[in-house]
Scaffold this active site. Structure first.
Site, mmCIF file in Angstrom:
data_model
loop_
_atom_site.group_PDB
_atom_site.id
_atom_site.type_symbol
_atom_site.label_atom_id
_atom_site.label_comp_id
_atom_site.label_asym_id
_atom_site.label_seq_id
_atom_site.Cartn_x
_atom_site.Cartn_y
_atom_site.Cartn_z
ATOM 1 N N HIS A 170 2.165 0.103 7.853
ATOM 2 C CA HIS A 170 2.588 1.265 8.636
ATOM 3 C C HIS A 170 2.669 0.961 10.130
ATOM 4 O O HIS A 170 2.323 1.797 10.967
ATOM 5 C CB HIS A 170 1.682 2.470 8.346
ATOM 6 C CG HIS A 170 1.657 2.833 6.896
ATOM 7 N ND1 HIS A 170 2.764 3.319 6.252
ATOM 8 C CD2 HIS A 170 0.681 2.713 5.961
ATOM 9 C CE1 HIS A 170 2.468 3.504 4.969
ATOM 10 N NE2 HIS A 170 1.212 3.133 4.771
ATOM 11 N N SER A 216 0.378 7.196 1.892
ATOM 12 C CA SER A 216 0.971 5.865 1.901
ATOM 13 C C SER A 216 1.766 5.635 0.615
ATOM 14 O O SER A 216 2.664 6.409 0.297
ATOM 15 C CB SER A 216 -0.115 4.804 2.118
ATOM 16 O OG SER A 216 0.442 3.529 2.307
#
Length: 304
Positions: A189, A85
């Site tokens: 996401h 991430s």
């Protein structure tokens, strides 16, 4: 072959930066980065409580700063780098795609943009304990949820609206023992983060970018990326697309990685590697006390 990895949001804990500021030059470096991005990193890394550092706009720059600080203290020369991430921005700096200050400026924009996107509607994320991806993923999609993090070792994190997360706790996929809501500010996401993508793309367009000096593995699909422009393009798109850490670990295996070191605040990714990469030596940088062991691992790896 050594891989240096950087963790994502959720790895931070109150006061975790404190011991790192005792290293020579660390306080000055953190102060300079704080001035550059308009955020008091020393305060948030040493004195702020858990709620303060849960704020997306704070957590993301703090994690990148900690990763860069710990990697500089280690002074390693990895053959491969990757990040989970927001850790991908840290990894881009490890690879020389961005300098440290540019990485901090980019992550500051990312954190603010994602925080604003998360405020539009009530969304969240939840970790699923147990289950198999081939069963779990279709079940999540049936509920309108996104498998936002596919982390390997059977670990999947779902993301969506608060109502969808609530429905998941009542209707678990077969084989899933528990659904654990995560203390994050939004459905990262996923398409809920689409408003942040344009802001990040605009910020990225102004960056001075270089090609990676080491093998860079993208968490979009686990593929290696050879150009700086492609690394940045993937960093931008990643905000609204799932993290495939499982595929990153498959690539580490294919590349012949034999040792993995996780930058501060380490622990999450080494835990995943222990389950998914048997035989690969792992070490997490949690405090400066871990540096000697990390250097010994690097030395052992180099001798091998």
């Amino acid at each position: 072959m050594l891989v240096l990895v950087a963790p994502g949001q959720g790895a931070q804990t109150p006061g975790f930066l404190t011991p790192w500021l005792d290293l020579p030059g660390a306080t000055d470096r953190i102060a300079a980065w704080s001035d550059a991005i308009g955020l008091d990193l020393a305060h948030y890394g040493t004195r702020a409580d858990a709620d303060e550092i849960r704020d997306t706009a704070v957590a993301q720059p703090l994690l990148v700063a900690a990763g860069l600080l710990s990697a500089a203290a280690l002074d390693a020369s990895p053959g491969v780098v990757a990040g989970h991430s927001v850790g991908e921005i840290t990894a881009a700096a490890f690879a020389g795609v961005l300098d440290d200050e540019a990485a901090l400026r980019l992550v500051r924009t990312r954190g603010l943009a994602m925080a604003d996107a998360a405020a539009i509607s009530e969304t969240g994320m939840a970790a699923l304990l147990g289950g198999e991806p081939e069963v779990t993923v279709p079940h999540l999609e049936k509920l309108g949820l996104t498998p936002a993090n596919v982390n390997g070792g059977g670990q999947i994190v779902a993301a969506g609206t608060a109502a969808q997360i609530a429905a998941l706790t009542e209707d678990k996929p077969e084989g899933v023992r528990r659904v654990v809501p995560l203390k994050v500010a939004g459905a990262f996401h996923t398409h809920h983060m689409a408003p942040a993508v344009d802001r990040l793309r605009e910020a990225a367009a102004a960056l001075k970018v270089a090609d990676p000096t080491v093998t860079y593995v993208s968490n979009a699909d686990g593929k290696t990326v050879a150009t700086g422009d492609e690394v940045i393009s993937r960093l931008v798109g990643q905000v609204a697309n799932p993290v495939r850490w499982d595929l990153c670990m498959e690539t580490f295996k294919a590349l012949g990685v034999t040792a993995l070191i996780e930058a501060c605040p380490g622990g999450t990714l080494t835990g995943l590697a222990k389950r998914a990469l048997p035989g690969v030596q792992t070490l997490a940088l949690k405090t400066p006390d871990d540096l000697d062991a990390a250097r010994a691992l690097i030395s052992e790896h180099a001798d091998a």
